[in-house]
Design a protein around this motif. Structure first.
Motif, PDB file in Angstrom:
ATOM      1  N   ASN A  91       0.826  -1.209   0.000  1.00 23.34           N
ATOM      2  CA  ASN A  91       0.000   0.000   0.000  1.00 23.34           C
ATOM      3  C   ASN A  91       0.863   1.263   0.000  1.00 23.34           C
ATOM      4  N   VAL A  92       1.948   1.233   0.781  1.00 26.36           N
ATOM      5  CA  VAL A  92       2.866   2.381   0.815  1.00 26.36           C
ATOM      6  C   VAL A  92       3.505   2.583  -0.558  1.00 26.36           C
ATOM      7  N   LEU A  93       3.910   1.487  -1.187  1.00 29.33           N
ATOM      8  CA  LEU A  93       4.544   1.575  -2.502  1.00 29.33           C
ATOM      9  C   LEU A  93       3.580   2.098  -3.565  1.00 29.33           C
ATOM     10  N   VAL A  94       2.335   1.675  -3.491  1.00 27.61           N
ATOM     11  CA  VAL A  94       1.328   2.168  -4.441  1.00 27.61           C
ATOM     12  C   VAL A  94       1.090   3.663  -4.231  1.00 27.61           C
ATOM     13  N   ASP A  95       1.005   4.091  -2.981  1.00 32.09           N
ATOM     14  CA  ASP A  95       0.783   5.507  -2.678  1.00 32.09           C
ATOM     15  C   ASP A  95       1.899   6.383  -3.235  1.00 32.09           C
ATOM     16  N   LYS A  96       3.120   5.841  -3.258  1.00 34.90           N
ATOM     17  CA  LYS A  96       4.280   6.582  -3.764  1.00 34.90           C
ATOM     18  C   LYS A  96       4.522   6.323  -5.249  1.00 34.90           C
ATOM     19  N   ASP A  97       3.616   5.557  -5.891  1.00 39.92           N
ATOM     20  CA  ASP A  97       3.724   5.211  -7.319  1.00 39.92           C
ATOM     21  C   ASP A  97       5.001   4.431  -7.624  1.00 39.92           C
ATOM     22  N   VAL A  98       5.439   3.632  -6.666  1.00 39.10           N
ATOM     23  CA  VAL A  98       6.599   2.761  -6.902  1.00 39.10           C
ATOM     24  C   VAL A  98       6.145   1.515  -7.662  1.00 39.10           C
ATOM     25  N   VAL A  99       5.055   0.911  -7.210  1.00 36.97           N
ATOM     26  CA  VAL A  99       4.475  -0.237  -7.913  1.00 36.97           C
ATOM     27  C   VAL A  99       3.049   0.118  -8.319  1.00 36.97           C
ATOM     28  N   LYS A 100       2.523  -0.647  -9.284  1.00 36.11           N
ATOM     29  CA  LYS A 100       1.200  -0.314  -9.821  1.00 36.11           C
ATOM     30  C   LYS A 100       0.069  -0.846  -8.957  1.00 36.11           C
ATOM     31  N   SER A 101       0.279  -1.994  -8.280  1.00 32.98           N
ATOM     32  CA  SER A 101      -0.782  -2.552  -7.436  1.00 32.98           C
ATOM     33  C   SER A 101      -0.189  -3.299  -6.254  1.00 32.98           C
ATOM     34  N   THR A 102      -0.920  -3.261  -5.166  1.00 32.43           N
ATOM     35  CA  THR A 102      -0.498  -3.993  -3.968  1.00 32.43           C
ATOM     36  C   THR A 102      -0.456  -5.489  -4.241  1.00 32.43           C
ATOM     37  N   LYS A 103      -1.432  -5.974  -5.009  1.00 28.17           N
ATOM     38  CA  LYS A 103      -1.494  -7.409  -5.304  1.00 28.17           C
ATOM     39  C   LYS A 103      -0.239  -7.874  -6.040  1.00 28.17           C
ATOM     40  N   ALA A 104       0.221  -7.069  -7.021  1.00 27.72           N
ATOM     41  CA  ALA A 104       1.426  -7.443  -7.761  1.00 27.72           C
ATOM     42  C   ALA A 104       2.630  -7.515  -6.821  1.00 27.72           C
ATOM     43  N   PHE A 105       2.714  -6.555  -5.885  1.00 27.78           N
ATOM     44  CA  PHE A 105       3.841  -6.567  -4.944  1.00 27.78           C
ATOM     45  C   PHE A 105       3.786  -7.785  -4.022  1.00 27.78           C
ATOM     46  N   VAL A 106       2.608  -8.053  -3.466  1.00 28.39           N
ATOM     47  CA  VAL A 106       2.469  -9.204  -2.554  1.00 28.39           C
ATOM     48  C   VAL A 106       2.800 -10.501  -3.291  1.00 28.39           C
ATOM     49  N   ASN A 107       2.328 -10.634  -4.532  1.00 28.90           N
ATOM     50  CA  ASN A 107       2.632 -11.840  -5.321  1.00 28.90           C
ATOM     51  C   ASN A 107       4.132 -11.982  -5.538  1.00 28.90           C
ATOM     52  N   ALA A 108       4.801 -10.860  -5.862  1.00 30.49           N
ATOM     53  CA  ALA A 108       6.243 -10.894  -6.106  1.00 30.49           C
ATOM     54  C   ALA A 108       7.014 -11.224  -4.833  1.00 30.49           C
ATOM     55  N   ALA A 109       6.571 -10.681  -3.708  1.00 28.66           N
ATOM     56  CA  ALA A 109       7.236 -10.962  -2.424  1.00 28.66           C
ATOM     57  C   ALA A 109       7.051 -12.418  -2.035  1.00 28.66           C
ATOM     58  N   ASP A 110       5.851 -12.957  -2.276  1.00 28.81           N
ATOM     59  CA  ASP A 110       5.595 -14.368  -1.973  1.00 28.81           C
ATOM     60  C   ASP A 110       6.447 -15.281  -2.846  1.00 28.81           C
ATOM     61  N   ALA A 111       6.705 -14.843  -4.065  1.00 29.61           N
ATOM     62  CA  ALA A 111       7.485 -15.672  -4.993  1.00 29.61           C
ATOM     63  C   ALA A 111       8.977 -15.638  -4.676  1.00 29.61           C
ATOM     64  N   ASN A 112       9.406 -14.627  -3.929  1.00 30.96           N
ATOM     65  CA  ASN A 112      10.824 -14.506  -3.566  1.00 30.96           C
ATOM     66  C   ASN A 112      11.075 -15.230  -2.243  1.00 30.96           C
ATOM     67  N   PRO A 113      12.051 -16.157  -2.190  1.00 28.94           N
ATOM     68  CA  PRO A 113      12.306 -16.908  -0.947  1.00 28.94           C
ATOM     69  C   PRO A 113      12.588 -16.020   0.265  1.00 28.94           C
ATOM     70  N   LYS A 114      13.106 -14.813   0.013  1.00 26.86           N
ATOM     71  CA  LYS A 114      13.424 -13.890   1.107  1.00 26.86           C
ATOM     72  C   LYS A 114      12.402 -12.763   1.215  1.00 26.86           C
ATOM     73  N   GLY A 115      11.303 -12.888   0.518  1.00 26.21           N
ATOM     74  CA  GLY A 115      10.325 -11.811   0.443  1.00 26.21           C
ATOM     75  C   GLY A 115       9.737 -11.385   1.770  1.00 26.21           C
ATOM     76  N   LYS A 116       9.698 -12.296   2.725  1.00 22.97           N
ATOM     77  CA  LYS A 116       9.120 -11.950   4.039  1.00 22.97           C
ATOM     78  C   LYS A 116      10.170 -11.369   4.991  1.00 22.97           C
ATOM     79  N   ASN A 117      11.395 -11.150   4.487  1.00 27.17           N
ATOM     80  CA  ASN A 117      12.467 -10.612   5.329  1.00 27.17           C
ATOM     81  C   ASN A 117      12.649  -9.109   5.167  1.00 27.17           C
ATOM     82  N   ILE A 118      11.733  -8.461   4.490  1.00 24.30           N
ATOM     83  CA  ILE A 118      11.840  -7.006   4.312  1.00 24.30           C
ATOM     84  C   ILE A 118      11.702  -6.318   5.672  1.00 24.30           C
TER      85      ILE A 118
END
Length: 397
Positions: A91-118
């Motif tokens: 949501n923060v990234l979408v607000d700053k226009d870094v990513v286009k959608s929260t869903k795309a970011f969550v999907n990408a983080a889930d696909a990355n083995p270290k995605g939950k370590n942010i």
């Protein structure tokens, strides 16, 4: 009858090849109707086709999250709060226009083995990045502007200033100047009340809650201290510190906080915090023939004053009787009734809770008896002496 036969014949003819009906004018009118019908059919198909395409794009967007392509463009900083979920970050990234959608970011983080370590903190990012690139950048330590500042439990205000100055590049004097007015930083006036309508010395000591903080790189020294005081106020509210100090301990919150700081300084480990607090209360408000003056007789007040005034601190065993009883030292606890003028450090939540609700017991003495910092507690001085002998045998004293 003949008309009915003609109609039947005409219907059969239209199902087969066309035929000339009586009274028709060369089929001109019929051709016009056909053109209109064709045009209407075309328009109808176009409308239907547009509806199908619109529906397809909507369904497609539902199943395929909207995303940008590439590594992004303009630079932008984003702040991730502590304990943020992947959805919060998205949501923060979408607000700053870094990513286009929260869903795309969550999907990408889930696909990355270290995605939950942010981690929480401030990051240098770029606008309109693909979600995958955004996750990669957030996991890159080089993109993180602030790495967090950890303030351990039991550090004095001066020690806190040193830690903050080294971590942020600010000057120690900036923190000291900001701390001169604790109320401006969020410490309410009632925190300086003591029993019998006595006012404690106004100090920030005790209110800089120990924890790991993510400060905005642009934050001033006052901003940082305000954040720490705000955290203290939150913990005080969560533990019911103010009400329980008065109802359970029959003391002011300042007095209980001061006991918490003494327990934090004297206890060698978390297990003994409550018992040390109980010793303090027993000595102050119960008394024993061996300690009848209501004096705490803790050594830690001496070193706090030395640190406060820039003098080198000493191990308890090397303190002289004159130093322990120095009348010029307002923080001495030997030969003087009552508490120190202020807390002597910034206690953590465990010490605060221990001071609120210490275990029952007639403890008046304690001494560390092993190298892990555990103490033995005693009711009488004779029992205390036996514990001292144990400590000497263990090589602690």
């Amino acid at each position: 009858m003949i008309d009915e036969l003609d109609l039947a014949f005409d219907e059969n003819a239209e199902k087969g090849r066309p035929r000339h009906r009586r009274g028709s004018r060369g089929g001109k009118k019929s051709g016009g109707k056909s053109g209109v019908a064709f045009l209407m059919a075309f328009v109808l198909l176009a409308v239907l086709g547009g509806g199908v395409w619109f529906g397809y794009t909507k369904v497609k967007d539902f199943f395929v999250a909207a995303d940008y392509d590439g590594a992004g463009g303009a630079a932008v900083q984003i702040d991730i709060a502590k304990n943020s979920t992947l959805t919060d970050i998205g949501n923060v990234l979408v607000d700053k226009d870094v990513v286009k959608s929260t869903k795309a970011f969550v999907n990408a983080a889930d696909a990355n083995p270290k995605g939950k370590n942010i981690q929480s903190g401030t990051y240098n990012m770029k606008k309109q990045m693909s979600a995958e690139n955004a996750v990669t950048l957030l996991l890159d330590p080089k993109s993180r502007v602030s790495k967090g500042v950890t303030i351990p439990e039991g550090k004095t205000a001066n020690q806190v200033y040193d830690i903050l100055a080294k971590a942020t590049g600010k000057k120690v004097d900036d923190f000291k100047a900001a701390a001169k007015d604790p109320e401006a930083l969020g410490v309410q006036d009632f925190w300086f009340n003591r029993s019998n309508n006595v006012k404690a010395t106004k100090s920030i000591e005790g209110f800089l809650f120990p924890d790991t903080y993510e400060f905005d790189p642009k934050a001033s020294a006052a901003d940082m201290l305000t954040t720490m005081v705000s955290h203290f106020n939150t913990v005080a509210e969560e533990t019911g510190f103010v009400d329980k100090s008065q109802s359970a301990r029959n003391l002011t919150p300042n007095e209980v906080l001061t006991v918490a700081s003494l327990a934090q300084a004297e206890a060698g480990n978390k297990d003994d915090l409550g018992k040390v607090a109980r010793v303090a209360y027993n000595r102050l408000y119960v008394g024993t023939p061996e300690i009848a003056c209501g004096c705490l007789e803790f050594d830690v007040g001496i070193n706090y004053y030395y640190q406060l005034t820039g003098r080198p601190t000493k191990p308890s065993g090397k303190m002289t009787t004159a130093e322990l009883n120095d009348p010029k030292n307002p923080y001495r606890l030997h030969g003087k009734k009552g508490l120190t003028p202020t807390p002597i450090n910034n206690p953590g939540k465990a010490a605060m809770e221990a001071a609120l609700n210490p275990p029952k017991g007639d403890y008046f003495f304690f001494v560390a008896i092993d190298k892990q910092g555990h103490s033995a507690f005693a009711k009488t001085y004779a029992e205390h002496q036996k514990n001292i002998d144990k400590a000497k045998k263990a090589g602690v004293l």
